[in-house]
Design an enzyme around this catalytic site. Structure first.
Site, PDB file in Angstrom:
ATOM      1  N   ALA A  61       0.860  -1.191   0.000  1.00  0.00           N
ATOM      2  CA  ALA A  61       0.000   0.000   0.000  1.00  0.00           C
ATOM      3  C   ALA A  61       0.884   1.223   0.000  1.00  0.00           C
ATOM      4  CB  ALA A  61      -0.927   0.011   1.222  1.00  0.00           C
ATOM      5  N   SER A  64       0.527   9.377   0.157  1.00  0.00           N
ATOM      6  CA  SER A  64       1.384  10.550   0.050  1.00  0.00           C
ATOM      7  C   SER A  64       2.341  10.685   1.223  1.00  0.00           C
ATOM      8  CB  SER A  64       0.526  11.810  -0.050  1.00  0.00           C
ATOM      9  OG  SER A  64      -0.323  11.924   1.077  1.00  0.00           O
ATOM     10  N   LEU A  65       1.971  10.144   2.389  1.00  0.00           N
ATOM     11  CA  LEU A  65       2.814  10.308   3.576  1.00  0.00           C
ATOM     12  C   LEU A  65       3.745   9.129   3.828  1.00  0.00           C
ATOM     13  CD1 LEU A  65       0.234  11.853   6.095  1.00  0.00           C
ATOM     14  CD2 LEU A  65       1.817  13.028   4.568  1.00  0.00           C
ATOM     15  N   GLY A  66       3.415   7.952   3.280  1.00  0.00           N
ATOM     16  CA  GLY A  66       4.253   6.779   3.509  1.00  0.00           C
ATOM     17  C   GLY A  66       3.726   5.586   2.766  1.00  0.00           C
ATOM     18  N   GLN A  67       4.372   4.432   2.966  1.00  0.00           N
ATOM     19  CA  GLN A  67       3.923   3.210   2.339  1.00  0.00           C
ATOM     20  C   GLN A  67       4.162   2.020   3.261  1.00  0.00           C
ATOM     21  OE1 GLN A  67       6.060   4.051  -1.251  1.00  0.00           O
ATOM     22  NE2 GLN A  67       7.702   2.578  -0.800  1.00  0.00           N
ATOM     23  N   VAL A  68       3.454   0.904   2.972  1.00  0.00           N
ATOM     24  CA  VAL A  68       3.419  -0.239   3.878  1.00  0.00           C
ATOM     25  C   VAL A  68       3.987  -1.467   3.180  1.00  0.00           C
ATOM     26  CG1 VAL A  68       1.945  -1.737   5.272  1.00  0.00           C
ATOM     27  CG2 VAL A  68       1.401   0.701   5.068  1.00  0.00           C
ATOM     28  N   LYS A  82       5.212   0.119   8.257  1.00  0.00           N
ATOM     29  CA  LYS A  82       4.876   1.397   7.647  1.00  0.00           C
ATOM     30  C   LYS A  82       6.107   2.304   7.664  1.00  0.00           C
ATOM     31  CE  LYS A  82       1.263   4.962   7.959  1.00  0.00           C
ATOM     32  NZ  LYS A  82       0.062   5.381   8.735  1.00  0.00           N
ATOM     33  N   ASP A 225     -10.786   9.525   9.829  1.00  0.00           N
ATOM     34  CA  ASP A 225     -10.780   9.170   8.407  1.00  0.00           C
ATOM     35  C   ASP A 225     -11.121   7.700   8.186  1.00  0.00           C
ATOM     36  OD1 ASP A 225     -10.537   9.810   5.755  1.00  0.00           O
ATOM     37  OD2 ASP A 225      -8.360   9.537   5.670  1.00  0.00           O
TER      38      ASP A 225
END
Length: 579
Positions: A61, A64-68, A82, A225
């Site tokens: 995944a 814009s702020l990070g990925q997993v 993450k 969210d």
């Protein structure tokens, strides 16, 4: 990122700008895995091979702020890792500086409100909180303690209301790296998988709604969210929450205010809603409340479309919020975002879902269960108008809900679903002891000195209802065996007849509710019957009935004689014609 955040602030920018900013989508591609691995090694101070037995070559995944990434620990546990996007803090700082530099031009050309820069700085603060993964881990553990299965002290069964929250691995978590339990789940957008797993969509919606309403109205700490990417369904039929970077915390006064706003909105009370906004500090001092109420009433429409989704509601309220210079506290702006995301997520499972209407039983349950004076005051406002008259239609609806009748009729497929009962998960039913306690408080208020005007209207309505009942049900049936359809329709449309219907239905629903806990209701009624104020009201009621019907006796007598003579004459004419 800041542009997307500003799209949720109609109190700052005009509607057209909010709508355009909402179209912004993240176009940032995933960053290379080798960069992510270097970041992990730098943050944890060890080679990647010493930390994980294996890690996925590509992110599972990305945002814009990070990925997993998906990885295995050497102990064999499956985890999600993450990793923060490199340089994101510098990008956020640059965005904030740019907004501050062009803030003056925005206020002039985009007609933004004077507190635009204040709103932007609040959003920047929230975004810096989002990229602090230690804070996110703390949020996840707090969320799990409040709403997850860890909060349950009883044996968990399949019908219990809880959500799954991933476990945090603190020894592998730093400010830019977050390691947590991997939870296998089914995306809510995957209809085929949900069907294969035989998961009940209605129960999933109820779980998400119950958890969100507890967050917003009862506890105050909420996930801002809850979109489909942050929620999955587990094979056991529960929801699992992810991504705890964007959280809000509402103090109790604002939670009470939100309940009051929901009650007044559902009942289309524009003046009450305007006063709510004023007491919450959304409207500047000196604004004409009547003008705000009139604008809200226009936004409600003609009442022909009572069932609208949250997005449509907010689109109609945006102009009002902007025109009257509303100023939303930061966490209330997050509440709007949370409700919008919740409804959007639920619509994936049920396109007919309406978050405001669906929340109404929970709101009523909170009003009845919480003995706090604020809640009791809102309950009185729900049932009693400002002038002291009783809102019989709302009282009937409330009693129907208490007696397990649905507060709003299901539509579409939900109406035919056997699982769409108010007790699907138990939370839509009411604690009868709390109901009796709230009823007693309400009756004590009516009998008190402050309820003197209410008693006047109550006696008036009781006399009207009795009069209408005698005219329609007694005299009408005696002298008119076959009433004309037009007369029946006209009578059923009269206010007096509607009141009789509401009172009749109300007593039927009340009897059903009393059967659920007869000993509690009986004890309360005995306590009320022993009150001197009740004795006085009973005397006043008897006096009112005697005075009214004494004055009506001659009129009623002549009406009865007239109808009797008319009936005899009609029969005589009919007999002569037959001969």
């Amino acid at each position: 990122m800041l542009g997307q955040a500003l799209s949720t602030r109609p109190d700052v920018l005009p509607t057209i700008y909010c709508q355009e900013l909402a179209k912004l989508q993240d176009q940032i591609p995933p960053f290379p895995t080798k960069v992510a691995i270097r970041s992990i090694e730098s943050q944890l101070g060890r080679p990647i091979s010493q930390i994980f037995a294996d890690i996925s070559p590509e992110p599972v995944a990305s945002a814009s702020l990070g990925q997993v990434y998906k990885a295995h620990l050497h102990s064999g546990e499956l985890v999600a890792v993450k990793v923060q996007r490199p340089g994101i803090s510098h990008s956020l700082t640059l965005d904030a500086l740019l907004f501050n530099m062009i803030g003056g031009q925005l206020k002039r050309f985009a007609k933004a409100r004077k507190d635009l820069l204040v709103a932007v700085n609040e959003m920047v603060r929230h975004m810096f909180d989002e990229i602090d993964y230690i804070l996110e881990a703390k949020n996840a553990e707090r969320f799990a303690t409040l709403y997850g299965c860890e909060a349950s002290t009883t044996v968990v069964d399949e019908n219990e209301n809880y959500v799954k929250v991933p476990k945090i691995y603190w020894d592998l978590t730093r400010k830019a790296v977050l390691t947590m339990e991997w939870i296998d789940g089914i995306k809510l957008t995957n209809e085929a998988r949900l069907s294969e797993a035989c998961l009940d969509r209605r129960k999933l919606i109820d779980q998400g709604l119950y958890c969100s309403l507890r967050q917003l109205l009862e506890v105050g700490f909420f996930h801002a969210d809850p979109h489909p990417g942050n929620l999955v369904a587990t094979d056991s039929g529960h929801l699992a929450y992810f991504d705890f970077g964007m959280m809000g915390d509402i103090p109790r006064p604002y939670r009470v205010g939100l309940i009051q706003v929901l009650v007044h909105f559902v009942n289309r009370d524009s003046l009450g809603l305007a006063n709510d906004f004023l007491s919450l500090g959304f409207i500047p001092e000196g604004v004409d409340i009547r003008a705000v109420a009139d604008a809200l009433q226009v936004s409600f429409g003609d009442g022909s479309r009572q069932s609208r989704d949250f997005e449509a509601i907010m689109n109609q309220l945006y102009d009002v919020m902007y025109d009257f210079n509303f100023s939303l506290p930061p966490d209330y702006a997050l509440v709007i975002r949370a409700l919008g995301s919740l409804e959007g997520t639920a619509k994936v499972l049920d396109p007919n879902f309406k978050v405001v209407e669906s929340a109404y039983p929970f709101v009523i349950g909170r009003l009845l269960a919480d003995p706090n004076p604020d809640m009791r005051r809102i309950l009185r406002q729900l049932l009693i108008s400002n002038d002291g008259s009783i809102r019989w239609n709302r009282l009937e609806r409330l009693i129907a809900a208490i007696s397990q009748e649905s507060a709003s009729e299901p539509t579409g497929e939900a109406a035919n679903s056997k699982d769409d009962s108010p007790n699907t998960l138990g939370w839509k039913s009411f604690d009868m002891r709390a109901v009796v306690s709230a009823t007693e408080d309400l009756l004590l208020f009516v009998l008190s000195q402050r309820g003197s005007r209410v008693r006047v209207f109550l006696l008036r309505d009781m006399v009207k209802a009795a009069d209408a009942f005698i005219q329609d049900e007694v005299i009408g049936h005696i002298f008119d065996d076959n009433p004309h359809p037009d007369d029946v329709q006209q009578a059923s449309g009269s206010e007096e007849h509607k009141m009789v219907t509401r009172v009749t239905n109300g007593f039927r629903y009340l009897a059903r509710a009393m059967k659920m806990a007869p000993e509690v209701w009986t004890a309360m009624l005995i306590r009320m019957a022993m009150k001197p104020e009740f004795h006085q009201f009973s005397v006043d009621a008897v006096s009112a009935f005697v005075m009214h019907f004494n004055s009506r006796v001659p009129e009623t007598y002549f009406i009865c004689v007239s109808r009797l003579l008319h009936k005899l004459a009609t029969k005589s004419i009919y007999s002569d014609s037959v001969r």
